[in-house]
Design a protein around this motif. Sequence first.
Motif, PDB file in Angstrom:
ATOM      1  N   SER A  60       2.413   1.984  -8.235  1.00 19.22           N
ATOM      2  CA  SER A  60       2.131   0.539  -8.235  1.00 19.22           C
ATOM      3  C   SER A  60       3.197  -0.177  -7.411  1.00 19.22           C
ATOM      4  N   ASP A  83      -7.822   6.080  -4.490  1.00 20.39           N
ATOM      5  CA  ASP A  83      -7.889   4.796  -3.775  1.00 20.39           C
ATOM      6  C   ASP A  83      -6.811   3.847  -4.300  1.00 20.39           C
ATOM      7  N   VAL A  84      -6.605   2.748  -3.563  1.00 19.26           N
ATOM      8  CA  VAL A  84      -5.631   1.730  -3.953  1.00 19.26           C
ATOM      9  C   VAL A  84      -6.349   0.410  -4.139  1.00 19.26           C
ATOM     10  N   ALA A 138       2.586   1.667  -3.387  1.00 17.99           N
ATOM     11  CA  ALA A 138       1.627   2.039  -4.432  1.00 17.99           C
ATOM     12  C   ALA A 138       1.234   3.501  -4.314  1.00 17.99           C
ATOM     13  N   MET A 139       1.066   3.975  -3.100  1.00 18.31           N
ATOM     14  CA  MET A 139       0.708   5.377  -2.887  1.00 18.31           C
ATOM     15  C   MET A 139       1.840   6.305  -3.338  1.00 18.31           C
ATOM     16  N   ARG A 174      -2.341   2.505  -7.463  1.00 20.76           N
ATOM     17  CA  ARG A 174      -3.101   3.687  -7.046  1.00 20.76           C
ATOM     18  C   ARG A 174      -4.008   4.104  -8.196  1.00 20.76           C
ATOM     19  N   ARG A 209      -5.758  -3.557  -4.579  1.00 14.12           N
ATOM     20  CA  ARG A 209      -4.776  -4.618  -4.372  1.00 14.12           C
ATOM     21  C   ARG A 209      -5.374  -5.937  -4.804  1.00 14.12           C
ATOM     22  N   ALA A 262      -0.442  -4.038  -6.224  1.00 11.12           N
ATOM     23  CA  ALA A 262      -1.236  -2.905  -5.763  1.00 11.12           C
ATOM     24  C   ALA A 262      -1.019  -1.728  -6.702  1.00 11.12           C
ATOM     25  N   PHE A 293       0.836  -1.202   0.000  1.00 10.12           N
ATOM     26  CA  PHE A 293       0.000   0.000   0.000  1.00 10.12           C
ATOM     27  C   PHE A 293       0.876   1.259   0.000  1.00 10.12           C
TER      28      PHE A 293
END
Length: 447
Positions: free
Chosen positions: A110, A135-136, A105-106, A130, A138, A128, A102
């Motif tokens: 990715s 939002d993310v 990805a943020m 973004r 996964r 994962a 997470f």
Amino acid sequence: MKIKSLTFRIFISTFFVGTLVYFICAFLFISNMYGYFENQIFNELKAESDFLENYVTSGHAEAIGKIKTENRITLIHPDGTVFFDNTVDALALENHGRRSEFIEAMSKGSAKKTRYSSTMTEKTLYFAARLSNGDVMRISCNQRSVLVLVLGMSQTLILMLIIAMIISGASASYLAKKIITPLNEIDLENPEKSDVYDELKPFTKRIAEENFEKQQREELRQQFTANVSHELKTPLTSISGFAEILMAGGTDAQTTKDFASSIFEESQRMITLVNDIIKLSKLDEKSISLEREALSLREICLEAMEVLSASALEKNVTMKISGDSGLINGVRPVIYEMAYNLIDNAIKYNKTGGSVEINIQNFMAAKDSDKNRVILTVRDSGIGIPESERERIFERFYRIDKSRSRSLGGTGLGLSIVKHAAKYHDASIILKSEEGKGSVFTVIFGM
């Protein structure tokens, strides 16, 4: 237990290498294949993520739950709150804000992550991404570990191992025989004529050289034995003849005395000959057990000159010594024999009223050497040596004028003793001579 068979060693080494290559290849193949499939799974997870992104951004995230898929889909708000999961109740899940996939990805857009189960038999692959709304998404799936993959392929791998071992064994046996065959076919009598590997040519050359040296030694031994027999036979025949006449009786007192004198002279000559042979044998075998010591060549030459003074006086030959003390490290009896024979020859083969000059020179060692050089020179004004004979005068029993040598009491071994004594002390000999004008023998120590 030490293995002495070269064939067996080559077989084992080749077989071991073949088996090792199999395991390395199998490991690389499985690793690459496993990595390839893992990469394919990540590509599929990414493709699925791209496909599902439209549902989320259009406000139809609940529709994802109706899609049939074996993969787990999780939707996460930017604060880490899980608001959708197609396998469990999203409200029951903890905040995913600290999950590595997470966070990556943020920050990067990715992320790809893997985590093994507690038993290490299975691992989970996470992709994962973004989304455009922040939002993310996964998506994850399970993959068997390499260990499980290997166990699943165990029958195939064992079969391939057996095949590889059979091929390695056959190849090793063939190569071992092929390598050993040229070695077994080397003709030890004529090794230089054998067709061998380039790496073995120095070895066969060494054998050829040793064979030549053995042949030379054998020829010298046979020649030496024949010469000894001949040299001993002459005085023994004379002694036997004189003794036979004396045994028959009828000789007057003077004749008896003359025969007795001849027998004594011949026996003394035999004793001298035997002593010289013993000296040469010891030098040949290096069986002289005396330790080396600091010696003065001048003192040894003076000692030899004193012993030979009667011979010099009889022939009216003057002896003179000059130069340095000539300090060397050597075996005294051997050095004495060398000096004695050089001076003795200079007197015997000199002219009546001639001279013998002995000179000794010390030379300091160079900076890069730890040896001092000492040069002994014995010069006479004698009959000289013909150029054609100079290379052979150091041979055993070799005489330029055999009748004259015998009349002078020589055994033909004097210069051979000089040569071997010099060799024993790592010294070299140089000869210069001119017929009718004399000879110069130079012995150089510390070469």
